[in-house]
Design a protein around this motif. Structure first.
Motif, PDB file in Angstrom:
ATOM      1  N   HIS A 169     -12.116  -6.786   3.312  1.00 62.54           N
ATOM      2  CA  HIS A 169     -13.551  -6.960   3.068  1.00 62.54           C
ATOM      3  C   HIS A 169     -13.945  -6.136   1.850  1.00 62.54           C
ATOM      4  N   ASN A 170     -14.618  -6.784   0.898  1.00 53.96           N
ATOM      5  CA  ASN A 170     -15.046  -6.114  -0.323  1.00 53.96           C
ATOM      6  C   ASN A 170     -16.557  -5.863  -0.264  1.00 53.96           C
ATOM      7  N   PRO A 171     -16.980  -4.616  -0.024  1.00 54.35           N
ATOM      8  CA  PRO A 171     -18.408  -4.325   0.050  1.00 54.35           C
ATOM      9  C   PRO A 171     -19.040  -4.040  -1.310  1.00 54.35           C
ATOM     10  N   TYR A 172     -18.254  -4.077  -2.377  1.00 56.74           N
ATOM     11  CA  TYR A 172     -18.738  -3.667  -3.689  1.00 56.74           C
ATOM     12  C   TYR A 172     -19.093  -4.861  -4.581  1.00 56.74           C
ATOM     13  N   PRO A 173     -19.868  -4.628  -5.653  1.00 53.56           N
ATOM     14  CA  PRO A 173     -20.316  -5.727  -6.513  1.00 53.56           C
ATOM     15  C   PRO A 173     -19.235  -6.292  -7.431  1.00 53.56           C
ATOM     16  N   ARG A 174     -18.127  -5.611  -7.599  1.00 53.78           N
ATOM     17  CA  ARG A 174     -17.065  -6.088  -8.488  1.00 53.78           C
ATOM     18  C   ARG A 174     -15.992  -6.813  -7.681  1.00 53.78           C
ATOM     19  N   THR A 175     -15.502  -7.930  -8.176  1.00 51.75           N
ATOM     20  CA  THR A 175     -14.483  -8.728  -7.488  1.00 51.75           C
ATOM     21  C   THR A 175     -13.143  -8.001  -7.492  1.00 51.75           C
ATOM     22  N   ASP A 176     -12.492  -7.982  -6.323  1.00 54.90           N
ATOM     23  CA  ASP A 176     -11.196  -7.334  -6.136  1.00 54.90           C
ATOM     24  C   ASP A 176     -10.150  -8.426  -5.904  1.00 54.90           C
ATOM     25  N   SER A 177      -9.056  -8.369  -6.632  1.00 54.97           N
ATOM     26  CA  SER A 177      -7.958  -9.302  -6.449  1.00 54.97           C
ATOM     27  C   SER A 177      -6.910  -8.613  -5.575  1.00 54.97           C
ATOM     28  N   VAL A 178      -6.722  -9.083  -4.347  1.00 52.12           N
ATOM     29  CA  VAL A 178      -5.827  -8.436  -3.386  1.00 52.12           C
ATOM     30  C   VAL A 178      -4.570  -9.276  -3.166  1.00 52.12           C
ATOM     31  N   THR A 179      -3.444  -8.595  -2.944  1.00 55.10           N
ATOM     32  CA  THR A 179      -2.157  -9.250  -2.715  1.00 55.10           C
ATOM     33  C   THR A 179      -1.449  -8.562  -1.562  1.00 55.10           C
ATOM     34  N   LEU A 180      -0.917  -9.342  -0.618  1.00 57.71           N
ATOM     35  CA  LEU A 180      -0.167  -8.801   0.510  1.00 57.71           C
ATOM     36  C   LEU A 180       1.315  -8.732   0.160  1.00 57.71           C
ATOM     37  N   HIS A 181       1.933  -7.594   0.468  1.00 57.72           N
ATOM     38  CA  HIS A 181       3.367  -7.381   0.245  1.00 57.72           C
ATOM     39  C   HIS A 181       4.009  -7.083   1.598  1.00 57.72           C
ATOM     40  N   VAL A 182       5.105  -7.753   1.904  1.00 59.74           N
ATOM     41  CA  VAL A 182       5.792  -7.575   3.184  1.00 59.74           C
ATOM     42  C   VAL A 182       7.245  -7.221   2.918  1.00 59.74           C
ATOM     43  N   GLU A 183       7.701  -6.119   3.536  1.00 57.73           N
ATOM     44  CA  GLU A 183       9.097  -5.711   3.431  1.00 57.73           C
ATOM     45  C   GLU A 183       9.737  -5.869   4.802  1.00 57.73           C
ATOM     46  N   CYS A 184      10.845  -6.605   4.856  1.00 58.88           N
ATOM     47  CA  CYS A 184      11.518  -6.907   6.112  1.00 58.88           C
ATOM     48  C   CYS A 184      12.601  -5.875   6.419  1.00 58.88           C
ATOM     49  N   THR A 185      12.874  -5.685   7.714  1.00 61.50           N
ATOM     50  CA  THR A 185      13.838  -4.679   8.161  1.00 61.50           C
ATOM     51  C   THR A 185      15.269  -5.069   7.828  1.00 61.50           C
ATOM     52  N   ARG A 186      15.633  -6.294   8.110  1.00 64.66           N
ATOM     53  CA  ARG A 186      17.019  -6.744   7.919  1.00 64.66           C
ATOM     54  C   ARG A 186      17.345  -6.911   6.440  1.00 64.66           C
ATOM     55  N   TRP A 187      18.555  -6.540   6.058  1.00 66.42           N
ATOM     56  CA  TRP A 187      18.935  -6.610   4.648  1.00 66.42           C
ATOM     57  C   TRP A 187      18.984  -8.041   4.147  1.00 66.42           C
ATOM     58  N   TRP A 188      19.253  -8.984   5.011  1.00 71.49           N
ATOM     59  CA  TRP A 188      19.364 -10.383   4.602  1.00 71.49           C
ATOM     60  C   TRP A 188      18.019 -11.115   4.638  1.00 71.49           C
ATOM     61  N   ASP A 189      17.024 -10.497   5.216  1.00 69.30           N
ATOM     62  CA  ASP A 189      15.698 -11.113   5.326  1.00 69.30           C
ATOM     63  C   ASP A 189      14.933 -10.873   4.032  1.00 69.30           C
ATOM     64  N   LEU A 190      14.374 -11.926   3.459  1.00 66.81           N
ATOM     65  CA  LEU A 190      13.713 -11.820   2.161  1.00 66.81           C
ATOM     66  C   LEU A 190      12.353 -11.138   2.261  1.00 66.81           C
ATOM     67  N   ASP A 191      12.127 -10.127   1.429  1.00 64.30           N
ATOM     68  CA  ASP A 191      10.812  -9.505   1.311  1.00 64.30           C
ATOM     69  C   ASP A 191       9.917 -10.466   0.541  1.00 64.30           C
ATOM     70  N   SER A 192       8.612 -10.334   0.728  1.00 62.87           N
ATOM     71  CA  SER A 192       7.728 -11.277   0.044  1.00 62.87           C
ATOM     72  C   SER A 192       6.515 -10.583  -0.560  1.00 62.87           C
TER      73      SER A 192
END
Length: 124
Positions: A67-90
């Motif tokens: 939630h952005n309570p401020y007057p300036r637009t915020d560009s947000v990005t979700l980053h996910v790191e997986c536990t298993r070495w073979w599982d792709l982070d995104s």
């Protein structure tokens, strides 16, 4: 002769992987999953900026409500790191959270989630 070839190939592999994984691990430790709501990067003095984000992890699914309570637009990005070495982070796509707007971001792993965090940028 055989030992030196193995040593050389192992050294090259480690040299290529360390810079990338070291940066990812350092960033993941700063922003572990389940942390308190995060704020964006500090802006100029007196100019508030940054959406507040709540991150939830349920099994292999990650959801972030920002939630952005401020007057300036915020560009947000979700980053996910997986536990298993073979599982792709995104790294998700950037979503613009306008003034007084709430956005939902989602991501997943095949198995367990190691950490998840949201990055912020001022939208142009």
């Amino acid at each position: 002769m055989r030992l030196s070839r193995r040593l050389a190939s192992t050294t090259v592999a480690v040299a290529l992987v360390l810079p990338v994984s070291g940066a990812a691990i350092a960033h993941a430790r700063v922003h572990p999953a389940g942390a308190s709501p995060q704020r964006g990067a500090p802006a100029k003095a007196g100019e508030p900026f940054g959406a507040a984000c709540r991150i939830r992890v349920a099994g292999s699914q990650v959801t972030a409500d920002c939630h952005n309570p401020y007057p300036r637009t915020d560009s947000v990005t979700l980053h996910v790191e997986c536990t298993r070495w073979w599982d792709l982070d995104s790294d998700g796509t950037a979503v613009k959270a306008g003034p007084a707007q709430t956005v939902r971001l989602s991501g997943r792993c095949w198995k367990e989630v190691e950490s998840a965090w949201v990055s912020h940028r001022k939208a142009r």
